[in-house]
Design a protein around this motif. Structure first.
Motif, mmCIF file in Angstrom:
data_model
loop_
_atom_site.group_PDB
_atom_site.id
_atom_site.type_symbol
_atom_site.label_atom_id
_atom_site.label_comp_id
_atom_site.label_asym_id
_atom_site.label_seq_id
_atom_site.Cartn_x
_atom_site.Cartn_y
_atom_site.Cartn_z
ATOM 1 N N LEU A 144 0.757 -1.110 -0.023
ATOM 2 C CA LEU A 144 -0.086 0.136 -0.065
ATOM 3 C C LEU A 144 0.851 1.098 0.151
ATOM 4 O O LEU A 144 0.414 2.265 -0.645
ATOM 5 N N LYS A 145 1.983 1.061 0.699
ATOM 6 C CA LYS A 145 2.929 2.494 0.701
ATOM 7 C C LYS A 145 3.614 2.610 -0.850
ATOM 8 O O LYS A 145 3.962 3.659 -1.046
ATOM 9 N N PHE A 146 3.608 1.601 -1.513
ATOM 10 C CA PHE A 146 4.309 1.612 -2.840
ATOM 11 C C PHE A 146 3.395 2.184 -3.920
ATOM 12 O O PHE A 146 3.693 2.903 -4.862
ATOM 13 N N VAL A 147 1.931 2.022 -3.759
ATOM 14 C CA VAL A 147 1.006 2.531 -4.724
ATOM 15 C C VAL A 147 1.204 3.960 -4.745
ATOM 16 O O VAL A 147 1.349 4.556 -5.927
ATOM 17 N N PRO A 148 1.257 5.036 -3.868
ATOM 18 C CA PRO A 148 1.339 6.306 -4.047
ATOM 19 C C PRO A 148 2.611 6.738 -4.635
ATOM 20 O O PRO A 148 2.443 7.595 -5.628
ATOM 21 N N VAL A 149 3.697 6.078 -4.507
ATOM 22 C CA VAL A 149 5.028 6.407 -4.918
ATOM 23 C C VAL A 149 4.858 6.004 -6.457
ATOM 24 O O VAL A 149 5.277 6.852 -7.474
ATOM 25 N N LEU A 150 4.494 4.709 -6.923
ATOM 26 C CA LEU A 150 4.098 4.533 -8.307
ATOM 27 C C LEU A 150 3.187 5.531 -9.104
ATOM 28 O O LEU A 150 3.600 6.009 -10.124
ATOM 29 N N ILE A 151 2.077 6.123 -8.486
ATOM 30 C CA ILE A 151 1.292 6.819 -9.005
ATOM 31 C C ILE A 151 2.057 8.113 -9.212
ATOM 32 O O ILE A 151 1.897 8.735 -10.438
ATOM 33 N N THR A 152 2.656 8.765 -8.432
ATOM 34 C CA THR A 152 3.523 9.859 -8.708
ATOM 35 C C THR A 152 4.403 9.744 -9.784
ATOM 36 O O THR A 152 4.572 10.735 -10.533
ATOM 37 N N ALA A 153 5.161 8.436 -9.640
ATOM 38 C CA ALA A 153 6.062 8.575 -10.781
ATOM 39 C C ALA A 153 5.545 8.483 -12.172
ATOM 40 O O ALA A 153 6.173 9.152 -13.081
ATOM 41 N N LEU A 154 4.464 7.883 -12.294
ATOM 42 C CA LEU A 154 3.767 7.864 -13.760
ATOM 43 C C LEU A 154 3.374 9.160 -13.910
ATOM 44 O O LEU A 154 3.436 9.559 -15.111
ATOM 45 N N CYS A 155 2.874 9.737 -13.011
ATOM 46 C CA CYS A 155 2.246 11.141 -13.223
ATOM 47 C C CYS A 155 3.470 12.144 -13.774
ATOM 48 O O CYS A 155 3.519 12.865 -14.702
ATOM 49 N N ALA A 156 4.814 12.053 -12.931
ATOM 50 C CA ALA A 156 6.041 12.880 -13.411
ATOM 51 C C ALA A 156 6.498 12.489 -14.616
ATOM 52 O O ALA A 156 6.766 13.404 -15.608
ATOM 53 N N VAL A 157 6.423 11.320 -15.177
ATOM 54 C CA VAL A 157 6.861 10.969 -16.534
ATOM 55 C C VAL A 157 5.788 11.492 -17.718
ATOM 56 O O VAL A 157 6.355 11.992 -18.485
ATOM 57 N N ASN A 158 4.666 11.514 -17.269
ATOM 58 C CA ASN A 158 3.635 12.034 -18.268
ATOM 59 C C ASN A 158 3.935 13.562 -18.314
ATOM 60 O O ASN A 158 3.880 14.181 -19.362
ATOM 61 N N PHE A 159 4.204 14.167 -17.155
ATOM 62 C CA PHE A 159 4.158 15.730 -17.458
ATOM 63 C C PHE A 159 5.927 16.006 -18.086
ATOM 64 O O PHE A 159 5.866 17.013 -18.565
ATOM 65 N N GLY A 160 6.757 14.932 -17.938
ATOM 66 C CA GLY A 160 8.019 15.383 -18.790
ATOM 67 C C GLY A 160 8.039 15.388 -20.207
ATOM 68 O O GLY A 160 8.914 15.854 -20.963
ATOM 69 N N PHE A 161 6.787 14.887 -20.724
ATOM 70 C CA PHE A 161 6.647 15.076 -22.013
ATOM 71 C C PHE A 161 5.498 16.118 -22.582
ATOM 72 O O PHE A 161 4.892 16.186 -23.553
ATOM 73 N N ALA A 162 5.218 17.000 -21.446
ATOM 74 C CA ALA A 162 4.209 18.081 -21.731
ATOM 75 C C ALA A 162 4.460 19.216 -22.764
ATOM 76 O O ALA A 162 6.152 19.408 -22.775
ATOM 77 N N GLN A 163 3.726 19.923 -23.241
ATOM 78 C CA GLN A 163 4.004 21.112 -24.124
ATOM 79 C C GLN A 163 3.535 22.318 -23.401
ATOM 80 O O GLN A 163 2.242 22.135 -22.762
ATOM 81 N N VAL A 164 4.284 23.557 -23.380
ATOM 82 C CA VAL A 164 3.719 24.526 -22.703
ATOM 83 C C VAL A 164 3.136 25.694 -23.832
ATOM 84 O O VAL A 164 4.176 25.870 -24.666
ATOM 85 N N GLY A 165 1.963 25.935 -23.664
ATOM 86 C CA GLY A 165 1.442 27.139 -24.672
ATOM 87 C C GLY A 165 1.093 28.376 -23.721
ATOM 88 O O GLY A 165 0.478 28.440 -22.823
ATOM 89 N N ILE A 166 1.737 29.466 -24.541
ATOM 90 C CA ILE A 166 1.328 30.825 -23.997
ATOM 91 C C ILE A 166 0.270 31.517 -24.979
ATOM 92 O O ILE A 166 0.875 31.753 -26.039
ATOM 93 N N ASN A 167 -0.786 31.865 -24.397
ATOM 94 C CA ASN A 167 -1.734 32.583 -25.135
ATOM 95 C C ASN A 167 -2.139 31.566 -26.474
ATOM 96 O O ASN A 167 -2.466 31.835 -27.369
ATOM 97 N N THR A 168 -2.151 30.319 -26.077
ATOM 98 C CA THR A 168 -2.678 29.320 -27.134
ATOM 99 C C THR A 168 -2.934 27.948 -26.227
ATOM 100 O O THR A 168 -2.368 27.519 -25.215
ATOM 101 N N THR A 169 -3.989 27.432 -26.814
ATOM 102 C CA THR A 169 -4.628 26.385 -25.932
ATOM 103 C C THR A 169 -4.160 25.050 -26.672
ATOM 104 O O THR A 169 -4.252 23.868 -26.144
#
Length: 157
Positions: free
Chosen positions: A4-29
């Motif tokens: 059970l302690k491992f699950v939050p760590v795994l979810i956090t890691a997967l979310c971080a990987v997903n954000f690592g490939f994000a694109q940022v838009g300024i004044n564009t959606t």
């Protein structure tokens, strides 16, 4: 219980990987690049005394053998003076992708550009240009763009 302690760590890691490939838009959606700006962009300028920029000052050259180091800013106004006309770029290996726009604002003295490492290559050449690059005071070559490819500097007058 340990699982059970491992699950939050795994979810956090997967979310971080997903954000690592994000694109940022300024004044564009719908950003189409890592950084997509729909509007104006201001970059740090140093060199010219400018009442609109706090702390702005002239960027003077160094004497022969003791060039003034260029390591800050993007658009840099160079003010060479007689006997203090040398400027030096960082080692291209240390700053891959770095771009400088350099302008000689003197009307009397040529600015001379050196590098701590890497050769200079003209945009349309595969042969290195010997240092220094000379930026004349009263000619068409007062402004130069230099780009580090991670090994050398490509320049465009």
């Amino acid at each position: 219980m340990n699982k059970l302690k491992f699950v939050p760590v795994l979810i956090t890691a997967l979310c971080a990987v997903n954000f690592g490939f994000a694109q940022v838009g300024i004044n564009t959606t719908t950003p189409m690049s890592t950084l997509d700006i729909n509007g104006n962009l201001t970059i740090k300028e140093i060199g010219i005394v400018n009442a609109n920029v706090a702390g702005s000052s002239t960027f003077n050259g160094g004497p022969a053998g003791s060039a003034t180091q260029i390591n800050d800013g993007v658009y840099i106004s160079l003010t060479p003076t007689a006997g203090n006309d040398e400027f030096i770029l960082p080692n291209a290996v240390d700053v891959p992708g770095r771009i400088y726009i350099l302008r000689n604002i003197s009307n009397a003295v040529t600015a001379r550009i050196y590098t701590f490492g890497g050769a200079f290559y003209a945009k349309d050449s595969n042969t290195a240009t010997g240092a220094p690059l000379n930026m004349p005071a009263n000619a068409l070559l007062k402004t130069i763009i230099v780009i580090s490819d991670g090994a050398n500097w490509t320049y465009i007058f």
